[in-house]
Scaffold this motif. Structure first.
Motif, PDB file in Angstrom:
ATOM      1  N   ARG A 201      -8.962   1.631  -4.032  1.00  0.00           N
ATOM      2  CA  ARG A 201      -9.197   2.901  -4.711  1.00  0.00           C
ATOM      3  C   ARG A 201      -8.805   4.089  -3.843  1.00  0.00           C
ATOM      4  O   ARG A 201      -8.386   5.132  -4.360  1.00  0.00           O
ATOM      5  CB  ARG A 201     -10.678   3.038  -5.077  1.00  0.00           C
ATOM      6  N   ASN A 202      -8.935   3.915  -2.536  1.00  0.00           N
ATOM      7  CA  ASN A 202      -8.699   5.041  -1.621  1.00  0.00           C
ATOM      8  C   ASN A 202      -7.689   4.696  -0.537  1.00  0.00           C
ATOM      9  O   ASN A 202      -7.696   5.285   0.543  1.00  0.00           O
ATOM     10  CB  ASN A 202     -10.024   5.472  -0.972  1.00  0.00           C
TER      11      ASN A 202
ATOM     12  N   PRO B  60      -3.505   2.628   0.158  1.00  0.00           N
ATOM     13  CA  PRO B  60      -2.376   1.874  -0.401  1.00  0.00           C
ATOM     14  C   PRO B  60      -2.727   0.392  -0.523  1.00  0.00           C
ATOM     15  O   PRO B  60      -3.602  -0.120   0.186  1.00  0.00           O
ATOM     16  CB  PRO B  60      -1.264   2.091   0.633  1.00  0.00           C
TER      17      PRO B  60
ATOM     18  N   ALA C  26      -9.649   5.135  -9.684  1.00  0.00           N
ATOM     19  CA  ALA C  26      -9.006   5.814  -8.555  1.00  0.00           C
ATOM     20  C   ALA C  26      -8.483   7.173  -9.007  1.00  0.00           C
ATOM     21  O   ALA C  26      -8.285   7.404 -10.208  1.00  0.00           O
ATOM     22  CB  ALA C  26      -7.863   4.963  -8.016  1.00  0.00           C
TER      23      ALA C  26
ATOM     24  N   ARG D 170      -3.387   8.328  -6.526  1.00  0.00           N
ATOM     25  CA  ARG D 170      -3.480   6.984  -5.960  1.00  0.00           C
ATOM     26  C   ARG D 170      -2.892   5.961  -6.931  1.00  0.00           C
ATOM     27  O   ARG D 170      -2.159   5.063  -6.527  1.00  0.00           O
ATOM     28  CB  ARG D 170      -4.933   6.648  -5.638  1.00  0.00           C
TER      29      ARG D 170
ATOM     30  N   HIS E  86       0.238   3.427  -6.295  1.00  0.00           N
ATOM     31  CA  HIS E  86       0.160   1.976  -6.479  1.00  0.00           C
ATOM     32  C   HIS E  86       1.254   1.478  -7.423  1.00  0.00           C
ATOM     33  O   HIS E  86       1.804   0.390  -7.224  1.00  0.00           O
ATOM     34  CB  HIS E  86      -1.223   1.599  -7.011  1.00  0.00           C
TER      35      HIS E  86
END
Length: 432
Positions: A66-67, A69, A109, A113, A117
């Protein structure tokens, strides 16, 4: 209804089969977590839920990132799962998520982010596009279903950004699916037309997943309240050309789950794939009312030989003309491209010679019969002898083209060759 023109040769008529069997990119699916499960051969054999499947609806968990890579180790794990799906003869519908209440928590997220992803996952999607049927837009909110986003992303602006990022990152062979008709209409107020079908444009790549099929008049939010008649008309226009899949659910159980309604709407909206495990009481109702087996047979396409006219004898280097009539008894037509080939196989040596037919199965419509014509020249070097005549509908991906699990089987008795993926036309051609 197309019929074959007069031509010389032997006329062969074929019986229909009522057997339920696997075919690529259609049918009841099973669902599991892509990163956790790896037993794809047992999916095809029915070892998971006591019914065989060729499609897995695969959740892809991203909650650990979530925070941050996505780690290279996790990308490697996903690659191994994609590879095992390919080796197992399975195709996938994907949905990525961060929030899975009761399992990973309720937080998704931030949008930036998510977009990062998507760029990280892009190479995997390209590498394994041959086994990805479609991608549900996902990412946002609970279960990737675009509700209860902890970052406030369940709004049109954020959702549109996500869709555009997915369409840009995915190869054109992979369509996406959106959950509600409101989402689709917001992007494309005018429905996709026949002239736009499969043209590679973004609109031609946006389909639908209905996760509460038959749950009340608006399918539990699938259609906007008091707009469902109009929106169903919109969906009816586009569903022949885009992927339609989903599941039934436990919300608003009632008369709409009856077989009579289910069969009519599965056909009207050209359903290709639906969950074979959820929601069990609805599936059990279809069994008790007697339509479950029909649903299993007719989801997606179901091609059946009707008639063939094939010469009995030809000379090397001579003109090879033949015709076929193929009916589609399914709810839908394929939405992925598919090659169509006549194969001559020497009975003595097993050497094969292939002749492409210029026809696109994506336009072989439900409840209609297609006339297929071959007008070719036999190679001058073809050995004399007796040849079996076969129809082959292989996957167009070069690495899947020879895999029988990825070829289309026809709904006739005694035509399918499981070891080759060929369908016998039950005729011998003598070459002199």
């Amino acid at each position: 209804m197309p019929v074959l023109p007069p031509m010389s040769g032997k006329t062969i008529t074929y019986q229909a089969s009522s057997e339920n069997f696997l075919n690529p990119e259609r049918g009841f699916h099973i669902a599991f977590q892509l990163q956790e499960n790896n037993d794809y051969r047992s999916v095809r054999s029915g070892g998971w839920f006591n019914f065989p499947a060729s499609v897995v609806f695969a959740y892809v968990k991203l909650s650990d990132f979530r925070n941050a890579p996505i780690s290279q180790d996790y990308l490697n794990l996903l690659r191994s799962r994609f590879e095992n799906a390919r080796q197992g003869g399975i195709k996938l519908i994907l949905r990525h998520y961060y929030a899975f209440p009761g399992v990973t928590g309720t937080e998704d997220a931030p949008l930036d982010r998510m977009l990062g992803h998507i760029e990280q996952l892009k190479p995997l999607w390209n590498e394994y596009q041959d086994v990805i049927i479609a991608m549900q837009a996902g990412f946002i909110g609970y279960w990737g279903e675009w509700n209860n986003s902890s970052n406030g992303l369940d709004n049109p602006t954020s959702e549109n950004r996500l869709v555009q990022a997915l369409l840009a990152a995915l190869p054109k062979s992979i369509p996406i699916q959106l959950r509600t008709l409101e989402d689709i209409e917001r992007l494309y107020p005018q429905p996709l037309s026949a002239s736009q079908a499969f043209d590679g444009s973004n609109q031609a790549r946006v389909g639908h997943h209905n996760d509460c099929f038959l749950a009340g008049e608006n399918d539990a939010g699938t259609y906007t309240w008091n707009q469902w008649d109009r929106q169903k008309g919109y969906l009816e226009k586009i569903s022949r050309y885009v992927p339609v899949a989903g599941e039934t659910c436990q919300v608003n159980l009632g008369p709409r789950q009856a077989c009579s309604v289910a069969l009519a709407e599965l056909r009207r909206f050209n359903w290709q794939i639906i969950s074979g495990t959820w929601y069990k009481p609805v599936l059990d109702r279809w069994k008790s009312e007697g339509c479950y087996d029909e649903v299993a047979r007719r989801l997606g396409y179901r091609f059946r030989l009707v008639k063939a006219v094939i010469p009995e004898q030809l000379s090397r280097g001579g003109r090879f003309q033949m015709g076929l009539e193929v009916a589609n008894d399914g709810f839908a037509n394929p939405i992925k491209p598919r090659n169509v080939r006549i194969v001559l196989r020497n009975k003595a040596s097993q050497q094969t010679f292939t002749f492409p037919i210029n026809s696109d199965p994506r336009f072989w419509e439900p409840d209609k019969t297609q006339a297929l014509m071959l007008d070719a020249t036999l190679p001058g070097e073809i050995p004399a002898g007796d040849y079996e005549v076969l129809l082959h509908l292989p996957d167009p991906a070069p690495n899947l083209a020879s895999r029988p699990e990825y070829a289309i089987r026809l709904a006739n008795p005694n035509v399918w060759e499981a070891t080759t993926g060929y369908n016998s036309l039950q005729h011998t051609l003598k070459v002199q």
